[in-house]
Motif scaffolding. Structure first.
Motif, PDB file in Angstrom:
ATOM      1  N   UNK A 183      65.009  58.394 -14.815  1.00 47.29           N
ATOM      2  CA  UNK A 183      63.663  58.961 -14.964  1.00 47.29           C
ATOM      3  C   UNK A 183      63.082  58.623 -16.335  1.00 47.29           C
ATOM      4  N   UNK A 184      63.935  58.357 -17.318  1.00 50.71           N
ATOM      5  CA  UNK A 184      63.451  58.013 -18.660  1.00 50.71           C
ATOM      6  C   UNK A 184      62.606  56.750 -18.631  1.00 50.71           C
ATOM      7  N   UNK A 185      62.968  55.791 -17.785  1.00 51.99           N
ATOM      8  CA  UNK A 185      62.200  54.542 -17.716  1.00 51.99           C
ATOM      9  C   UNK A 185      60.758  54.830 -17.317  1.00 51.99           C
ATOM     10  N   UNK A 186      60.587  55.645 -16.292  1.00 50.33           N
ATOM     11  CA  UNK A 186      59.243  56.010 -15.836  1.00 50.33           C
ATOM     12  C   UNK A 186      58.519  56.857 -16.879  1.00 50.33           C
ATOM     13  N   UNK A 187      59.233  57.795 -17.488  1.00 47.57           N
ATOM     14  CA  UNK A 187      58.625  58.677 -18.493  1.00 47.57           C
ATOM     15  C   UNK A 187      58.118  57.894 -19.697  1.00 47.57           C
ATOM     16  N   UNK A 188      58.920  56.980 -20.212  1.00 51.06           N
ATOM     17  CA  UNK A 188      58.529  56.233 -21.408  1.00 51.06           C
ATOM     18  C   UNK A 188      57.411  55.232 -21.123  1.00 51.06           C
ATOM     19  N   UNK A 189      57.300  54.801 -19.879  1.00 47.97           N
ATOM     20  CA  UNK A 189      56.243  53.853 -19.532  1.00 47.97           C
ATOM     21  C   UNK A 189      54.944  54.535 -19.126  1.00 47.97           C
ATOM     22  N   UNK A 190      55.058  55.680 -18.443  1.00 47.60           N
ATOM     23  CA  UNK A 190      53.857  56.318 -17.880  1.00 47.60           C
ATOM     24  C   UNK A 190      53.502  57.662 -18.503  1.00 47.60           C
ATOM     25  N   UNK A 191      54.427  58.252 -19.264  1.00 43.11           N
ATOM     26  CA  UNK A 191      54.128  59.545 -19.890  1.00 43.11           C
ATOM     27  C   UNK A 191      53.766  60.589 -18.853  1.00 43.11           C
ATOM     28  N   UNK A 192      52.737  61.409 -19.119  1.00 40.41           N
ATOM     29  CA  UNK A 192      52.361  62.469 -18.182  1.00 40.41           C
ATOM     30  C   UNK A 192      51.931  61.944 -16.816  1.00 40.41           C
ATOM     31  N   UNK A 193      51.510  60.686 -16.763  1.00 34.65           N
ATOM     32  CA  UNK A 193      51.086  60.085 -15.491  1.00 34.65           C
ATOM     33  C   UNK A 193      52.265  59.818 -14.561  1.00 34.65           C
ATOM     34  N   UNK A 194      53.500  60.001 -15.061  1.00 31.64           N
ATOM     35  CA  UNK A 194      54.680  59.797 -14.226  1.00 31.64           C
ATOM     36  C   UNK A 194      54.656  60.674 -12.986  1.00 31.64           C
ATOM     37  N   UNK A 195      54.058  61.843 -13.094  1.00 33.50           N
ATOM     38  CA  UNK A 195      53.982  62.777 -11.965  1.00 33.50           C
ATOM     39  C   UNK A 195      53.291  62.117 -10.768  1.00 33.50           C
TER      40      UNK A 195
END
Length: 198
Positions: A183-195
């Protein structure tokens, strides 16, 4: 209610189910299994997919051991290695700096039990994504449960049918899109938009 096994910076497939769950139950009575997401995650670095593995203590003549009783092997500087790997992999990502100070806590705290590491990573992610961090724990192991059972998502060999749509990754120009990383990969790339991706 949905039942999950706490894992180390869980794969995206697990969080795509967590965000849909009204009530989260963490399995505390399962037996530890090697080569599962219980003590490992995968991130994207310049060479492609990189394994981050938490070393655990193995006792001589041990039989089945519950995950909740699994001890972290702190004789190796795994926390320093993992944090440096995250920094070198994601320092150029859009949101790493935003979360760097908060995530550093996990790599500075000394852990005795693997389960405590996994719960702290869950709490970090739920805070970063502004999700509810409320969960309960099982007291007995049930082979069949009336809850939605997502324990299989802790198994590395299990390949979910649908994960998330492709998103831009740091090194995708070199190696292409790698699905179902931590999930860190998505979090670091998309931030709050990861949702919205989950």
């Amino acid at each position: 209610m949905s039942i999950f096994i706490p894992t180390y910076f869980s794969p995206i497939s697990q969080y795509s189910e967590i965000i849909k769950s009204e009530t989260i139950v963490f399995e505390m009575e399962d037996n530890f299994q090697k080569q599962s997401y219980r003590n490992r995650c995968y991130i994207y670095n310049a060479n492609g997919k990189l394994l981050l593995n938490i070393p655990v203590k193995h006792q001589l003549k041990e039989g089945r051991k519950k995950t909740k009783d699994t001890l972290v092997e702190n004789a190796f500087p795994w926390q320093d290695q993992h944090f440096k790997s995250l920094q070198s992999s994601y320092r150029v990502s859009p949101y790493f700096e935003f979360f760097e100070d908060d995530i550093a806590y996990i790599f500075e705290k000394k852990y005795k039990y693997l389960q405590d590491v996994n719960i702290d990573t869950f709490l970090f992610i739920t805070d970063a994504l502004q999700l509810s961090s409320y969960f309960t724990k099982t007291e007995i192991y049930q082979t069949k449960t009336s809850e939605k059972d997502f324990r299989l998502l802790a198994d590395i060999k299990h390949h979910p049918e649908k994960i998330v749509d492709n998103y831009i990754q740091v090194f995708d120009d070199k190696h292409g899109f790698i699905p179902n990383l931590s999930i860190l990969d998505l979090l670091f790339m998309e931030g709050p938009n990861a949702i919205s991706y989950l």
